[in-house]
Motif scaffolding. Structure first.
Motif, PDB file in Angstrom:
ATOM      1  N   CYS A 218      32.712  50.330  36.496  1.00 49.12           N
ATOM      2  CA  CYS A 218      31.744  50.276  37.595  1.00 49.12           C
ATOM      3  C   CYS A 218      32.526  50.168  38.895  1.00 49.12           C
ATOM      4  O   CYS A 218      33.131  49.131  39.180  1.00 49.12           O
ATOM      5  N   ALA A 219      32.538  51.228  39.691  1.00 52.96           N
ATOM      6  CA  ALA A 219      33.381  51.287  40.883  1.00 52.96           C
ATOM      7  C   ALA A 219      33.042  50.161  41.855  1.00 52.96           C
ATOM      8  O   ALA A 219      31.893  50.020  42.283  1.00 52.96           O
ATOM      9  N   ASN A 220      34.038  49.341  42.200  1.00 51.99           N
ATOM     10  CA  ASN A 220      33.841  48.240  43.138  1.00 51.99           C
ATOM     11  C   ASN A 220      35.180  47.827  43.727  1.00 51.99           C
ATOM     12  O   ASN A 220      36.235  48.254  43.250  1.00 51.99           O
ATOM     13  N   ALA A 221      35.130  46.974  44.747  1.00 54.96           N
ATOM     14  CA  ALA A 221      36.346  46.478  45.392  1.00 54.96           C
ATOM     15  C   ALA A 221      36.414  44.962  45.327  1.00 54.96           C
ATOM     16  O   ALA A 221      36.960  44.308  46.215  1.00 54.96           O
ATOM     17  N   GLY A 222      35.837  44.379  44.274  1.00 57.00           N
ATOM     18  CA  GLY A 222      35.885  42.927  44.103  1.00 57.00           C
ATOM     19  C   GLY A 222      35.032  42.206  45.131  1.00 57.00           C
ATOM     20  O   GLY A 222      34.025  42.726  45.614  1.00 57.00           O
ATOM     21  N   SER A 223      35.448  40.995  45.471  1.00 54.54           N
ATOM     22  CA  SER A 223      34.708  40.197  46.455  1.00 54.54           C
ATOM     23  C   SER A 223      34.692  40.923  47.792  1.00 54.54           C
ATOM     24  O   SER A 223      35.740  41.197  48.371  1.00 54.54           O
TER      25      SER A 223
END
Length: 336
Positions: A218-223
């Motif tokens: 699931c494409a994300n950049a963390g916090s």
């Protein structure tokens, strides 16, 4: 043009004009830094909003060296090393001190820029020095902890040296007399138990995996946002209205609030704008699950900030670095 979609974990469709992979630090002396450029590690804390009209310098030099004195281990790691793999390697060697920082995505070279931190420990706590290429002096230089000007998710590499210094090696100093740091959040459950550094790392990884989506899935950049630091008086007034609001001490005068909790209380879990969504398990995370666009992400950021400001009178600031056509984008800049 070179695709950047697979080189940043938020995976917005984007490209750059030139892509240079740094395997040996000396390669940096041959790059034309007078034209637009962006320094990239594993792309876990930056998002390319659109095509970048310049050169992306991908720092990928590797190498780990461990030496020891009577009291400490000194760890020298190339900037292109994966941070989490370094943590695991040291644990396998019986060296603790980084376990609270397990499973933080990104490279070793990116860690000082952000002064990464989790569960009561920051990079600054174990940092000794770093070496890098100064673009202005065209020379390699070594900086100690004072010169790096570490703050909460901050350093001189986000200030005076932003875009002017390429980190090539980081040196950490870890005490042989290991003491667990268990005073933050869920780790308090381990207080009073007989634990070693691997036990703490396992708990940290368990917690992170339960809250944060795997960017490979699931494409994300963390916090996405920084946890806001406010005065104790501001926090006290908010706690009168919200008794269960998490508050963490920072100094004698300030405390830190949980940005994810604020976003959740504003009713934004699962909120969607186009292909961008607030993650339903952790409101501090934004995900790109339908081929989102840079404009949609910027709209989501503004929507969240407005909602939290209206409910709590607290300003949220992105922790993730946003990159537009000519370089890093900050709110207030024109987009496109």
């Amino acid at each position: 043009m070179h695709s950047l979609q697979s080189l940043h974990t938020f995976a917005l469709p984007s490209r750059c004009r030139e892509l240079v992979r740094i395997e040996v630090p000396e390669q940096l002396t041959h790059i034309d830094f007078d034209t637009p450029f962006f320094i990239l590690g594993e792309g876990s804390n930056c998002i390319f909003l659109e095509d970048f009209h310049g050169t992306v310098v991908l720092v990928a030099n590797r190498g780990i060296e461990v030496t020891e004195t009577e009291l400490h281990y000194t760890v020298k790691a190339g900037a292109g090393e994966n941070w989490h793999q370094l943590v695991l390697k040291l644990l396998d060697m019986g060296i603790g001190g980084l376990e609270n920082l397990a499973l933080i995505p990104g490279t070793v070279g990116a860690a000082p820029v952000q002064n990464i931190g989790a569960y009561g420990v920051e990079l600054a706590d174990v940092f000794d020095s770093l070496t890098g290429y100064n673009i202005d002096t065209k020379a390699f230089e070594t900086l100690d902890k004072v010169a790096c000007q570490f703050g909460y998710r901050d350093s001189t590499f986000k200030g005076a040296l932003q875009g002017r210094f390429v980190i090539t090696q980081v040196v950490l100093k870890l005490p042989k007399q290991w003491r667990p740091v268990l005073n933050y959040g869920p780790l308090k459950d381990l207080v009073g138990q007989s634990v070693n550094a691997k036990d703490v790392a396992e708990r940290v990884m368990q917690i992170r995996r339960s809250k944060l989506p795997d960017p490979n899935v699931c494409a994300n950049a963390g916090s996405f946002f920084k946890n806001p630091v406010v005065s104790k008086e501001t926090a006290r007034k908010l706690c009168e209205q919200y008794a269960d609001m998490p508050v963490y001490p920072v100094s004698e005068l300030t405390v830190k609030l949980a940005a994810g909790w604020l976003i959740e209380q504003a009713g934004l879990k699962g909120h969607r704008i186009g292909g961008i969504r607030v993650y339903d398990k952790q409101a501090l995370v934004l995900v790109n699950d339908q081929q989102g666009r840079g404009t949609e992400l910027l709209n989501m950021i503004a929507y969240i900030q407005q909602a939290v400001s209206e409910k709590f009178a607290i300003a949220l600031i992105p922790e993730v670095r946003l990159v537009a056509q000519q370089g890093e984008w900050v709110q207030g800049d024109n987009y496109g």
